[in-house]
Design a protein around this motif. Structure first.
Motif: not given
Length: 151
Positions: A2-3, A88-91, A108-111, A126-128
């Motif tokens: 998710t991006r 947990a993700g990357t910013v 912000f990307t996360y799997q 994702r919307k939130q």
């Protein structure tokens, strides 16, 4: 993967914006998901430095450890997060000159770690997260465009 991408043009030079956003003590002042930060919070973090953040994202609270993975001041900064030892993700922050100001981009990307999370992410999370990220960048713009002295 998710991006989430958010951006704004801020009426400050890139070096000022970079110094502000890469200093964790400032995060709770502009990012609604950042509840508190602990550790090396009082300066613009360099590669290898880390900070712990208490967060509330899409109604879920937790603690993440962010480690600076890349820094090219004043144009690019990337932090990788872990929660309980798992990714947990990357910013990433990308800053470019825009006239007398700065085009600030936050990604912000996360799997999804599980199929259930993937379904929840698709249905609502994702919307939130996207809305919270957009609000954060707009808050940053308002704070820095206001002309106040930066700490």
């Amino acid at each position: 993967m998710t991006r989430i991408h958010s951006e704004a043009t801020i009426r400050r030079p890139p070096a000022e914006v970079f110094a502000y956003v890469s200093t964790p003590a400032n995060w709770p002042a502009w990012h609604p998901s950042s509840l508190a930060v602990h550790g090396a919070t009082d300066h613009s973090l360099d590669v290898g430095e880390q900070v712990t953040e208490d967060f509330r994202v899409a109604g879920r609270e937790g603690t993440v450890v962010w480690k600076v993975a890349e820094r090219r001041a004043p144009t690019f900064w990337r932090i990788d997060g872990t929660i309980d030892g798992r990714k947990a993700g990357t910013v990433t922050y990308t800053l470019t000159s825009a006239g007398t100001g700065t085009r600030f981009e936050r990604e912000f990307t996360y799997q999804a770690p599980t199929l259930l999370f993937s379904l929840l992410n698709w249905a609502a999370l994702r919307k939130q997260v996207d809305a919270e990220s957009a609000e954060a960048v707009q808050r940053l713009k308002v704070k820095l465009d206001g002309g106040a002295q930066l700490e």
